[in-house]
Motif scaffolding. Structure first.
Motif, PDB file in Angstrom:
ATOM      1  N   PHE A   1      15.989  36.855  65.159  1.00 30.12           N
ATOM      2  CA  PHE A   1      14.952  37.184  64.185  1.00 30.12           C
ATOM      3  C   PHE A   1      14.996  38.681  63.867  1.00 30.12           C
ATOM      4  O   PHE A   1      14.816  39.083  62.716  1.00 30.12           O
ATOM      5  N   GLY A   2      15.270  39.493  64.891  1.00 33.82           N
ATOM      6  CA  GLY A   2      15.413  40.933  64.654  1.00 33.82           C
ATOM      7  C   GLY A   2      16.494  41.214  63.621  1.00 33.82           C
ATOM      8  O   GLY A   2      16.337  42.061  62.738  1.00 33.82           O
ATOM      9  N   ILE A   3      17.583  40.468  63.716  1.00 34.87           N
ATOM     10  CA  ILE A   3      18.691  40.627  62.766  1.00 34.87           C
ATOM     11  C   ILE A   3      18.260  40.191  61.364  1.00 34.87           C
ATOM     12  O   ILE A   3      18.415  40.923  60.385  1.00 34.87           O
TER      13      ILE A   3
ATOM     14  N   TYR B   1      15.259  39.832  60.119  1.00 30.49           N
ATOM     15  CA  TYR B   1      14.162  40.607  59.545  1.00 30.49           C
ATOM     16  C   TYR B   1      14.655  41.940  58.995  1.00 30.49           C
ATOM     17  O   TYR B   1      14.290  42.353  57.904  1.00 30.49           O
ATOM     18  N   ARG B   2      15.491  42.599  59.748  1.00 28.09           N
ATOM     19  CA  ARG B   2      15.966  43.898  59.299  1.00 28.09           C
ATOM     20  C   ARG B   2      16.745  43.781  57.985  1.00 28.09           C
ATOM     21  O   ARG B   2      16.606  44.589  57.081  1.00 28.09           O
ATOM     22  N   ILE B   3      17.599  42.766  57.906  1.00 27.78           N
ATOM     23  CA  ILE B   3      18.433  42.638  56.712  1.00 27.78           C
ATOM     24  C   ILE B   3      17.651  42.073  55.524  1.00 27.78           C
ATOM     25  O   ILE B   3      17.767  42.561  54.407  1.00 27.78           O
TER      26      ILE B   3
ATOM     27  N   ARG C   1      23.580  37.296  60.959  1.00 25.95           N
ATOM     28  CA  ARG C   1      23.817  38.430  60.061  1.00 25.95           C
ATOM     29  C   ARG C   1      24.376  37.952  58.714  1.00 25.95           C
ATOM     30  O   ARG C   1      23.937  38.382  57.660  1.00 25.95           O
ATOM     31  N   ASN C   2      25.342  37.039  58.776  1.00 23.97           N
ATOM     32  CA  ASN C   2      25.945  36.567  57.527  1.00 23.97           C
ATOM     33  C   ASN C   2      24.962  35.793  56.660  1.00 23.97           C
ATOM     34  O   ASN C   2      24.934  35.947  55.446  1.00 23.97           O
TER      35      ASN C   2
ATOM     36  N   ARG D   1      22.023  39.189  49.155  1.00 24.02           N
ATOM     37  CA  ARG D   1      22.862  39.340  47.954  1.00 24.02           C
ATOM     38  C   ARG D   1      22.428  38.361  46.873  1.00 24.02           C
ATOM     39  O   ARG D   1      22.475  38.679  45.692  1.00 24.02           O
TER      40      ARG D   1
ATOM     41  N   ALA E   1      25.519  50.361  57.155  1.00 22.65           N
ATOM     42  CA  ALA E   1      26.157  49.200  56.526  1.00 22.65           C
ATOM     43  C   ALA E   1      26.039  47.985  57.435  1.00 22.65           C
ATOM     44  O   ALA E   1      25.735  46.880  56.993  1.00 22.65           O
ATOM     45  N   PHE E   2      26.248  48.210  58.719  1.00 21.95           N
ATOM     46  CA  PHE E   2      26.198  47.076  59.650  1.00 21.95           C
ATOM     47  C   PHE E   2      24.766  46.556  59.827  1.00 21.95           C
ATOM     48  O   PHE E   2      24.515  45.366  59.705  1.00 21.95           O
ATOM     49  N   PHE E   3      23.848  47.464  60.093  1.00 23.33           N
ATOM     50  CA  PHE E   3      22.502  47.028  60.476  1.00 23.33           C
ATOM     51  C   PHE E   3      21.627  46.646  59.285  1.00 23.33           C
ATOM     52  O   PHE E   3      20.730  45.831  59.423  1.00 23.33           O
TER      53      PHE E   3
ATOM     54  N   VAL F   1      24.004  46.485  53.771  1.00 23.44           N
ATOM     55  CA  VAL F   1      24.041  47.011  52.403  1.00 23.44           C
ATOM     56  C   VAL F   1      25.472  47.295  51.938  1.00 23.44           C
ATOM     57  O   VAL F   1      26.376  47.463  52.746  1.00 23.44           O
TER      58      VAL F   1
ATOM     59  N   LEU G   1      32.492  44.677  57.319  1.00 21.07           N
ATOM     60  CA  LEU G   1      31.167  45.303  57.345  1.00 21.07           C
ATOM     61  C   LEU G   1      30.245  44.757  56.254  1.00 21.07           C
ATOM     62  O   LEU G   1      29.039  44.894  56.349  1.00 21.07           O
ATOM     63  N   GLY G   2      30.827  44.180  55.214  1.00 21.19           N
ATOM     64  CA  GLY G   2      30.015  43.698  54.099  1.00 21.19           C
ATOM     65  C   GLY G   2      29.697  44.780  53.085  1.00 21.19           C
ATOM     66  O   GLY G   2      28.699  44.709  52.387  1.00 21.19           O
ATOM     67  N   LEU G   3      30.561  45.788  52.994  1.00 19.65           N
ATOM     68  CA  LEU G   3      30.311  46.911  52.082  1.00 19.65           C
ATOM     69  C   LEU G   3      30.656  46.589  50.636  1.00 19.65           C
ATOM     70  O   LEU G   3      30.177  47.249  49.722  1.00 19.65           O
TER      71      LEU G   3
ATOM     72  N   TRP H   1      20.883  46.099  68.499  1.00 21.10           N
ATOM     73  CA  TRP H   1      19.913  45.545  67.560  1.00 21.10           C
ATOM     74  C   TRP H   1      18.661  45.129  68.303  1.00 21.10           C
ATOM     75  O   TRP H   1      18.722  44.222  69.126  1.00 21.10           O
ATOM     76  N   PRO H   2      17.527  45.759  68.054  1.00 18.86           N
ATOM     77  CA  PRO H   2      16.332  45.402  68.815  1.00 18.86           C
ATOM     78  C   PRO H   2      15.825  44.006  68.450  1.00 18.86           C
ATOM     79  O   PRO H   2      15.913  43.586  67.300  1.00 18.86           O
ATOM     80  N   ALA H   3      15.305  43.342  69.475  1.00 18.95           N
ATOM     81  CA  ALA H   3      14.758  42.013  69.253  1.00 18.95           C
ATOM     82  C   ALA H   3      13.357  42.128  68.671  1.00 18.95           C
ATOM     83  O   ALA H   3      12.693  43.152  68.803  1.00 18.95           O
ATOM     84  N   MET H   4      12.957  41.076  67.973  1.00 22.55           N
ATOM     85  CA  MET H   4      11.579  40.986  67.444  1.00 22.55           C
ATOM     86  C   MET H   4      11.114  39.565  67.680  1.00 22.55           C
ATOM     87  O   MET H   4      11.851  38.621  67.390  1.00 22.55           O
TER      88      MET H   4
ATOM     89  N   ALA I   1      10.041  36.080  67.176  1.00 23.15           N
ATOM     90  CA  ALA I   1      10.107  35.235  65.982  1.00 23.15           C
ATOM     91  C   ALA I   1       8.741  34.624  65.708  1.00 23.15           C
ATOM     92  O   ALA I   1       7.967  34.395  66.632  1.00 23.15           O
TER      93      ALA I   1
ATOM     94  N   THR J   1      32.416  34.048  60.189  1.00 31.27           N
ATOM     95  CA  THR J   1      31.992  35.058  59.231  1.00 31.27           C
ATOM     96  C   THR J   1      31.383  34.480  57.976  1.00 31.27           C
ATOM     97  O   THR J   1      30.831  35.203  57.185  1.00 31.27           O
TER      98      THR J   1
END
Lengths: 217, 241
Positions: free
Chosen positions: A66-68, A70-72, A113-114, A121, A175-177, A180, B20-22, B59-62, B64, B225
């Motif tokens: 969820f952290g992942i 939410y951030r993205i 993340r994906n 996007r 970019a990773f976190f 973007v 990276l998804g750039l 990556w910090p957890a949150m 859910a 991926t």
């Protein structure tokens, strides 16, 4: 890195992963015993369509994933919807997970993340600055004993990132976190697109050289 | 595009940029095409993904939101499993629908594999009963007979004839490439026997005449991926029957 670097790649003074997850659930404390083994068991059980294993997997990983998301995603409802899709994907695909081939948390976190990036996007969301109410990314790698990753190479990257220029490292981390693109990175830093690309490419080239040198040792 | 403005001493880091998804737009499409065409490039992307995965540690957890697990379980159980519906009644429709689409698929496979030109008007009488059913002959080159895919837009059911495309320690993943030129995963093929999928909402619009179905060889469990990481071993375009 000298000899024996592999054994001491996480100095004791580094921030602890456990400290961040303390508030999330009792599950993270139980994880301390043997986090990876329990996670693998939960993921393999999920692959056998064992619902209680799936619930255990959820208890162990939902805060991280969820952290992942939410951030993205940058908004709670979207992150919740994406998290739902992520666990649905995990349920469907866990049967093919092979513990010897990939770290379980990498496998799970990559899906999250994906999915979150796909959502972002698809919305064509543009945020000129990061969202505010999200816990900050840690500066230091956690102790090896407290990480769920425990991959051979997982700490190589942290050391190599430390060797980059500040602007290179910051751009790569963002970019990773934040998930973007170049265009958004440039906008956030208020630099021309070409400048941002040049920072990042030089940083990545340096990172690559460092990683290859470390692996080759 | 903007690559031309970069000085010559800046190396090509497209594999890392993709990992990276750039990238977006044409740059991303170009990198994705390289992934399908250049094995070394695909391996580089995979290596980068593995290295970058170390960042997940930071990556910090949150916590859910409550209720997500329950929602996931409801979705897994399917719409028919909502509390108001008695367990026994759940079975009829899926079974009936499953049987009728299997029948449709079998009929279509017979038609498709007949030595008739696909573009001809011959199959019309069969397909006319329902909305345009699509088929693709997924060509494996010299590796073996083509795999036949049949898609029924009415039920969003996609079925493929049996084919062992991947070694035991790999997974064969099916992709659709539609107008945007980007592969979207449809799922993993079964190592033996026919494969069937219920196509998700996102992909339904992509399964149209002219869209390409492709199979890539991926790590077990499928591409980590969301995009193909291994070689494409078979592909073919959808056409109406």
């Amino acid at each position: 890195m000298g000899s024996g670097a592999r054994d001491c790649r996480a100095p004791p003074e580094r921030a602890s992963f456990g400290a961040v997850t303390d508030s999330s659930s009792a599950a993270s404390r139980a994880l301390a015993a043997d986090p990876r083994a329990r996670l693998v068991a939960a993921l393999v059980g999920t692959g056998d369509e064992d619902r209680s294993a799936f619930r255990d997997l959820y208890a162990l990983t939902s805060a991280k994933l969820f952290g992942i998301c939410y951030r993205i995603c940058g908004e709670r409802q979207a992150a919740e919807d994406v998290l739902h899709d992520v666990y649905l994907t995990i349920w469907k695909r866990a049967g093919a997970y092979e513990p010897h081939r990939a770290s379980p948390i990498t496998w799970l976190a990559t899906i999250a993340r994906n999915r979150a990036i796909d959502w972002r996007r698809a919305q064509a969301v543009r945020r000129s600055s990061p969202i505010e109410d999200v816990p900050p990314i840690l500066d230091e790698a956690p102790l090896v004993s407290e990480t769920m990753l425990a991959d051979e190479a997982s700490h190589l990257l942290h050391g190599c990132l430390d060797g980059l220029e500040d602007n290179q490292r910051a751009a790569i981390r963002t970019a990773f976190f934040d998930g973007v693109t170049y265009a958004e990175l440039a906008e956030r830093q208020n630099v021309p697109l070409g400048t941002m690309k040049s920072w990042v490419r030089r940083g990545l080239a340096r990172l690559k050289a460092c990683l290859e040198a470390s692996v080759g040792e | 595009m903007s690559d031309e403005t970069a000085p010559d001493d800046i190396p090509d880091m497209a594999a890392a940029e993709l990992a990276l998804g750039l990238l977006d737009g044409e740059d991303r499409a170009h990198a994705l095409r390289r992934m399908l065409a250049e094995h070394g490039f695909a391996q580089d992307v995979e290596r980068w993904r593995k290295h970058l995965a170390a960042l997940f540690d930071l990556w910090p957890a949150m916590e859910a939101p409550r209720g997500v697990l329950a929602r996931v379980e409801r979705t897994i159980d399917g719409p028919a499993a909502s509390p108001a519906v008695p367990a026994k009644r759940r079975l009829f429709w899926p079974v009936a629908a499953g049987l009728s689409s299997v029948a449709a698929a079998v009929m279509l496979v017979v038609i498709v594999t007949r030595p008739l030109p696909l573009s001809g008007p011959a199959p019309r009488p069969v397909a006319a009963a329902h909305a345009a059913i699509l088929v693709a002959s997924i060509d494996r080159g010299k590796a073996g007979a083509p795999v036949t895919a049949v898609y029924d837009p009415n039920s969003a059911a996609l079925r493929l004839t049996p084919a062992a495309l991947a070694e035991a320690d790999r997974s064969a993943e099916l992709w659709v490439i539609a107008g945007d030129g980007v592969p979207h995963s449809l799922g993993l093929l079964k190592p033996s026997g026919p494969s069937s999928f219920t196509v998700g909402h996102d992909n339904r619009a992509r399964l149209a005449t002219g869209a390409v179905l492709a199979v890539s060889i991926e790590p077990v469990g499928g591409s980590p991926t969301g995009l193909p990481t291994g070689p494409v071993v078979a592909k073919g375009a959808l056409a109406p029957v």
